[in-house]
Design a protein around this motif. Structure first.
Motif, PDB file in Angstrom:
ATOM      1  N   ASP A   1      -6.327   6.883 -15.729  1.00 22.44           N
ATOM      2  CA  ASP A   1      -5.901   6.230 -16.964  1.00 22.44           C
ATOM      3  C   ASP A   1      -4.449   6.594 -17.255  1.00 22.44           C
ATOM      4  O   ASP A   1      -4.151   7.567 -17.953  1.00 22.44           O
ATOM      5  N   ASP A   2      -3.527   5.825 -16.672  1.00 20.21           N
ATOM      6  CA  ASP A   2      -2.091   6.082 -16.817  1.00 20.21           C
ATOM      7  C   ASP A   2      -1.748   7.540 -16.515  1.00 20.21           C
ATOM      8  O   ASP A   2      -1.112   8.246 -17.311  1.00 20.21           O
ATOM      9  N   VAL A   3      -2.178   7.982 -15.339  1.00 18.88           N
ATOM     10  CA  VAL A   3      -1.870   9.336 -14.894  1.00 18.88           C
ATOM     11  C   VAL A   3      -0.394   9.392 -14.506  1.00 18.88           C
ATOM     12  O   VAL A   3       0.071   8.597 -13.687  1.00 18.88           O
ATOM     13  N   ARG A   4       0.345  10.328 -15.104  1.00 16.76           N
ATOM     14  CA  ARG A   4       1.775  10.454 -14.789  1.00 16.76           C
ATOM     15  C   ARG A   4       1.949  11.417 -13.620  1.00 16.76           C
ATOM     16  O   ARG A   4       1.489  12.556 -13.644  1.00 16.76           O
ATOM     17  N   LEU A   5       2.627  10.924 -12.584  1.00 18.63           N
ATOM     18  CA  LEU A   5       2.857  11.718 -11.393  1.00 18.63           C
ATOM     19  C   LEU A   5       4.357  11.854 -11.140  1.00 18.63           C
ATOM     20  O   LEU A   5       5.121  10.915 -11.389  1.00 18.63           O
ATOM     21  N   PRO A   6       4.777  13.002 -10.612  1.00 16.08           N
ATOM     22  CA  PRO A   6       6.203  13.155 -10.285  1.00 16.08           C
ATOM     23  C   PRO A   6       6.577  12.316  -9.076  1.00 16.08           C
ATOM     24  O   PRO A   6       5.711  11.842  -8.325  1.00 16.08           O
ATOM     25  N   ALA A   7       7.870  12.152  -8.861  1.00 23.17           N
ATOM     26  CA  ALA A   7       8.355  11.317  -7.761  1.00 23.17           C
ATOM     27  C   ALA A   7       7.829  11.795  -6.412  1.00 23.17           C
ATOM     28  O   ALA A   7       7.542  10.984  -5.526  1.00 23.17           O
ATOM     29  N   ASP A   8       7.687  13.122  -6.271  1.00 27.81           N
ATOM     30  CA  ASP A   8       7.287  13.652  -4.968  1.00 27.81           C
ATOM     31  C   ASP A   8       5.781  13.600  -4.737  1.00 27.81           C
ATOM     32  O   ASP A   8       5.283  14.142  -3.749  1.00 27.81           O
ATOM     33  N   ALA A   9       5.037  12.902  -5.603  1.00 24.06           N
ATOM     34  CA  ALA A   9       3.611  12.687  -5.350  1.00 24.06           C
ATOM     35  C   ALA A   9       3.393  11.647  -4.258  1.00 24.06           C
ATOM     36  O   ALA A   9       2.342  11.608  -3.620  1.00 24.06           O
TER      37      ALA A   9
ATOM     38  N   PRO B   1       0.820  -1.207   0.000  1.00 24.81           N
ATOM     39  CA  PRO B   1       0.000   0.000   0.000  1.00 24.81           C
ATOM     40  C   PRO B   1       0.855   1.258   0.000  1.00 24.81           C
ATOM     41  O   PRO B   1       1.956   1.281   0.561  1.00 24.81           O
ATOM     42  N   ALA B   2       0.356   2.285  -0.646  1.00 20.36           N
ATOM     43  CA  ALA B   2       1.064   3.559  -0.708  1.00 20.36           C
ATOM     44  C   ALA B   2       0.062   4.681  -0.925  1.00 20.36           C
ATOM     45  O   ALA B   2      -1.048   4.461  -1.426  1.00 20.36           O
ATOM     46  N   LEU B   3       0.438   5.889  -0.537  1.00 18.75           N
ATOM     47  CA  LEU B   3      -0.428   7.059  -0.650  1.00 18.75           C
ATOM     48  C   LEU B   3       0.175   8.058  -1.627  1.00 18.75           C
ATOM     49  O   LEU B   3       1.364   8.392  -1.531  1.00 18.75           O
ATOM     50  N   PHE B   4      -0.643   8.548  -2.545  1.00 20.09           N
ATOM     51  CA  PHE B   4      -0.191   9.495  -3.560  1.00 20.09           C
ATOM     52  C   PHE B   4      -1.111  10.707  -3.615  1.00 20.09           C
ATOM     53  O   PHE B   4      -2.337  10.578  -3.481  1.00 20.09           O
ATOM     54  N   ILE B   5      -0.512  11.870  -3.838  1.00 20.91           N
ATOM     55  CA  ILE B   5      -1.288  13.093  -4.077  1.00 20.91           C
ATOM     56  C   ILE B   5      -1.497  13.226  -5.577  1.00 20.91           C
ATOM     57  O   ILE B   5      -0.539  13.378  -6.337  1.00 20.91           O
TER      58      ILE B   5
END
Length: 386
Positions: A215-223, A182-186
């Motif tokens: 749908d394959d949302v690209r997030l930066p590392a700090d998300a 499990p992990a949490l993303f903004i």
């Protein structure tokens, strides 16, 4: 733990109650709910007065208090029929998690806005096949260089149309073991590949519920919030406040219903005396008062334990508080309608319209059956049933 509140807490109650009186249920909230419009004006003024961020750190513009004080705010708003659902989500869940586990950059970016109400963060955990069983979550974040590629879906997510981002519970793959953790993303609500669809609910509420699709949302590392291996601890840091805030909202709603019933029972006269003089009216209302006070005490205990750092004690008390408050709220509203007789079903009083909202307290953020499972297993030491 003292059951006598400090002067500051008493003053906070009085100030919130005064605000809520101006944005009360019949004159403000009910018309907004019928029009499916968010309580924007109330949110803005509560933010201006510093009520929304009382639990967040002072260094980021918050009040530096705790969940106890935020629950107090929610209870007093709800006692006038003006509870703010997004208070449960934005400062209580998301603000707490970021305060405890976010990076310095995440805290700087999000906490001042969450504290002053200028930014809102929704929270996404529930999926169509993963309600209370969070181990079944299928929303996945996978590495792509320094970025994350985010895919999956969520349901019953509140207030996304008002939010700048959603704190989403997902899973990542451990490169060594291949296991999902499990992990949490903004996730910003304006991100490419992010879509939201309003769900058709059959209750009167100012806030919409949404289905979310990634749908394959690209997030930066700090998300990513905190460490992946600590995600369960981080998650429960937000879920205990969620239960406490849900209890506060239910207690307040029960108080609103009881106040309406008592007022009517004192004013309505038959056979030359107020109907409240009859024990058939008075005794059920007295019972509801007792039940609400007991639920409130458990809610206060849960908030005190949480703010004191007793995570297990807070989890037990928060679950019990949410259960007791949900039951007391529904019973109070039902008795208020009964006290009003036919008038309780009219648009003038709006009590019937509130019944659906009160019923949510038995279902969300956790069902009463799952709470009973928790108490049976962890409080009583009975075998796990699921």
């Amino acid at each position: 733990m003292s059951i006598i509140e400090t002067e500051e807490q008493k003053e906070l109650r009085a100030a919130v109650a005064a605000l809520a009186e101006r944005y009360n249920y019949v004159d403000y909230v009910l018309p907004k709910s019928r029009a499916h419009e968010p309580l924007t004006e109330l949110w803005a003024e509560a933010a201006k007065l510093g009520f929304l961020g009382v639990n967040l750190p002072e260094e980021y513009g918050g009040g530096g208090a705790g969940i106890y004080e935020l629950a107090l705010v929610q209870e007093e708003l709800s006692a006038k029929g003006a509870g703010l659902l997004l208070v449960v989500v934005s400062p209580a869940i998301c603000g707490t998690i970021i305060s405890k586990y976010g990076t310095d950059a995440q805290k700087q970016e999000w906490l001042p806005g969450l504290a002053d109400g200028s930014r809102i963060m929704a929270f996404g955990i529930t999926e169509a096949d993963a309600g209370s069983n969070s181990h079944n979550i299928t929303t996945i974040a996978r590495r792509d260089g320094d970025d994350w590629i985010f895919s999956g879906s969520k349901v019953y997510i509140s207030g996304v149309d008002q939010a700048d981002a959603v704190l989403v519970v997902s899973r990542t793959e451990d490169a060594k073991t291949g296991k999902l953790r499990p992990a949490l993303f903004i996730v910003p609500t304006d991100a490419a590949g992010f879509t939201k669809t309003p769900m058709e609910m059959d209750i009167l509420e100012p806030d919409y519920q949404f289905s979310l699709f990634f749908d394959d949302v690209r997030l930066p590392a700090d998300a990513l919030v905190g460490e992946p291996e600590a995600a369960l601890m981080q998650l429960f840091a937000g879920l205990n406040p969620e239960r406490i805030m849900g209890a506060a909202m239910a207690v307040g709603m029960g108080r609103y219903a009881l106040d309406a019933a008592v007022r009517y029972a004192n004013e309505r006269t038959v056979w030359k005396q107020p109907i409240g003089a009859h024990q058939g009216i008075a005794h059920p209302l007295a019972q509801r008062k007792i039940e609400l006070e007991l639920a409130k005490l458990m809610m206060q205990k849960a908030a005190f334990l949480y703010d004191s750092g007793d995570d297990f004690g807070a989890a037990e008390a928060a679950n019990m508080a949410k259960y007791a408050a949900g039951e007391a709220a529904i019973a109070s509203l039902d008795q208020a309608i009964q006290t009003h007789g036919g008038a309780g079903l009219t648009r003038e009083y709006g009590l019937a319209a509130m019944l659906g909202a009160a019923r949510i307290a038995r279902v969300a953020p956790v069902s009463r059956e799952m709470i009973l499972n928790f108490v049976a297993q962890h409080s009583l030491g009975l075998p796990k049933s699921y």
